[in-house]
Scaffold this active site. Structure first.
Site, PDB file in Angstrom:
ATOM      1  CG  ASP A   6      75.080  69.353  10.733  1.00  0.00           C
ATOM      2  OD1 ASP A   6      76.060  68.586  10.698  1.00  0.00           O
ATOM      3  OD2 ASP A   6      74.134  69.260   9.926  1.00  0.00           O
ATOM      4  CB  SER A   7      77.994  70.550   7.354  1.00  0.00           C
ATOM      5  OG  SER A   7      77.122  69.458   7.105  1.00  0.00           O
ATOM      6  N   GLY A  39      81.796  66.140   4.827  1.00  0.00           N
ATOM      7  CA  GLY A  39      82.225  64.742   4.781  1.00  0.00           C
ATOM      8  C   GLY A  39      83.325  64.393   3.791  1.00  0.00           C
ATOM      9  CB  CYS A  69      78.478  67.815  12.398  1.00  0.00           C
ATOM     10  SG  CYS A  69      79.386  67.363  10.914  1.00  0.00           S
ATOM     11  CB  THR A  71      82.017  64.984   9.271  1.00  0.00           C
ATOM     12  OG1 THR A  71      81.013  64.186   8.648  1.00  0.00           O
ATOM     13  CG2 THR A  71      83.275  64.991   8.442  1.00  0.00           C
ATOM     14  CD  GLU A 144      76.902  68.181  -2.381  1.00  0.00           C
ATOM     15  OE1 GLU A 144      77.650  67.175  -2.452  1.00  0.00           O
ATOM     16  OE2 GLU A 144      77.042  69.186  -3.110  1.00  0.00           O
ATOM     17  CB  CYS A 173      75.795  61.221   8.525  1.00  0.00           C
ATOM     18  SG  CYS A 173      75.421  62.837   7.787  1.00  0.00           S
ATOM     19  CB  THR A 174      73.467  64.728  12.505  1.00  0.00           C
ATOM     20  OG1 THR A 174      74.201  65.701  11.747  1.00  0.00           O
ATOM     21  CG2 THR A 174      74.282  64.297  13.698  1.00  0.00           C
ATOM     22  CG  HIS A 175      72.613  65.912   6.776  1.00  0.00           C
ATOM     23  ND1 HIS A 175      73.694  66.403   7.467  1.00  0.00           N
ATOM     24  CD2 HIS A 175      72.143  66.950   6.031  1.00  0.00           C
ATOM     25  CE1 HIS A 175      73.869  67.684   7.153  1.00  0.00           C
ATOM     26  NE2 HIS A 175      72.934  68.040   6.280  1.00  0.00           N
TER      27      HIS A 175
HETATM   28  N1  DGL Z   1      75.659  65.991   9.364  1.00  0.00           N
HETATM   29  C1  DGL Z   1      77.008  65.720   9.149  1.00  0.00           C
HETATM   30  C2  DGL Z   1      77.587  64.531   9.831  1.00  0.00           C
HETATM   31  O1  DGL Z   1      76.991  64.082  10.790  1.00  0.00           O
HETATM   32  C3  DGL Z   1      77.705  66.340   8.012  1.00  0.00           C
HETATM   33  C4  DGL Z   1      77.598  65.717   6.699  1.00  0.00           C
HETATM   34  C5  DGL Z   1      78.425  66.486   5.703  1.00  0.00           C
HETATM   35  O2  DGL Z   1      78.468  67.693   5.759  1.00  0.00           O
HETATM   36  O3  DGL Z   1      79.053  65.822   4.867  1.00  0.00           O
HETATM   37  O4  DGL Z   1      78.613  64.021   9.477  1.00  0.00           O
END
Ligand code: DGL
Length: 241
Positions: A6-7, A39, A69, A71, A144, A173-175
């Site tokens: 992931d990012s 993203g 992730c 994205t 972010e 988004c996984t965040h």
């Molecule tokens: N966790 C990510 C996702 O599911 C990345 C979000 C990002 O880096 O912008 O898209």
């Protein structure tokens, strides 16, 4: 060895789900916080970044790579599967099909990065299950804020305040599963849908189909952060617990 990328720390919400099913696996978690957020980057930039990370994971012995992730998955999985033919890529996607399965009439908000919302892959999924009662919302900058453990309440009030009577929220988004309670403060008692359950089932199916060993005597997790930020590592272990 299973690689998870992931990012940043968002993919930990997926990893937690995987660990419920594979409690004694061997994993490498790659947090690419140096390149966070993914993203808002162009397709070319994301593919370039993914090439680098995937090559590192392959060099460390990963035959199976989980794109935790949305994205990266939406933009990169087709490219990665075509380029690295021997590697099994398991890709998360926004759980919009779950809305179709569980509450298709409900007013639905899909929250995701701009990269995901505008991707061909997500738009195909959306048009396939479109309930004609859905808002697609690019949450620019939100991942972010979460990545850097910042307060998201002002951001969410401004972004979500105008949406009323939402029943379903797709966390694309996984965040975002990390801020469910903050989202509920603005939208009320909504039902959340996230792709980690579907991804875990698919991971298990692929491991079994390919006869890949995934249960060992003891759980092993190696954490790597591309910016070598100690704070990220601490947060990773806190969330994964
Ligand atoms: N966790 C990510 C996702 O599911 C990345 C979000 C990002 O880096 O912008 O898209």
């Amino acid at each position: 060895m299973i690689g998870i990328l992931d990012s940043g720390i968002g993919g930990v919400t997926v990893f937690r789900e995987i660990l419920k099913t594979i409690p004694n696996g061997h994993f490498i978690y790659y947090s690419d916080s140096l390149n966070n957020p993914y993203g808002d980057k162009s397709k070319e930039e994301i593919l370039y970044i993914l090439d680098n990370v995937v090559t590192k994971l392959i060099d460390m012995g990963c035959l199976v790579i989980v794109l935790a992730c949305n994205t990266a998955s939406s933009i990169g999985v087709r490219y990665l599967r075509a380029k690295y033919k021997k590697i099994i890529f398991i890709a998360i996607e926004p759980a919009y099909k779950m809305v179709h399965d569980y509450n298709p009439q409900g007013k639905t908000l899909v929250m995701a990065t701009r990269g995901t919302i505008e991707s061909e892959k997500f738009l195909e999924l959306y048009h396939k299950y479109d309930n004609h009662n859905t808002i697609l919302l690019s949450c620019i900058g939100l991942a972010e804020l979460i990545e850097n453990n910042k307060d998201v309440s002002k951001y969410l009030n401004e972004l979500l305040g105008k949406y009323k009577d939402i029943d379903n929220v797709v966390l694309g988004c996984t965040h975002y599963p990390l801020i469910k309670s903050e989202i509920k403060k603005v939208l009320g008692d909504v039902t959340f849908y996230d792709g980690s359950i579907g991804l875990t089932k698919e991971l298990l199916r692929q491991l079994n189909n390919h006869n890949i060993k995934y249960e060992y005597e003891k759980l092993e997790i190696k954490f790597i952060d591309s910016s070598q930020n100690e704070f990220k590592e601490k947060r990773f272990w806190q969330i994964i617990k």
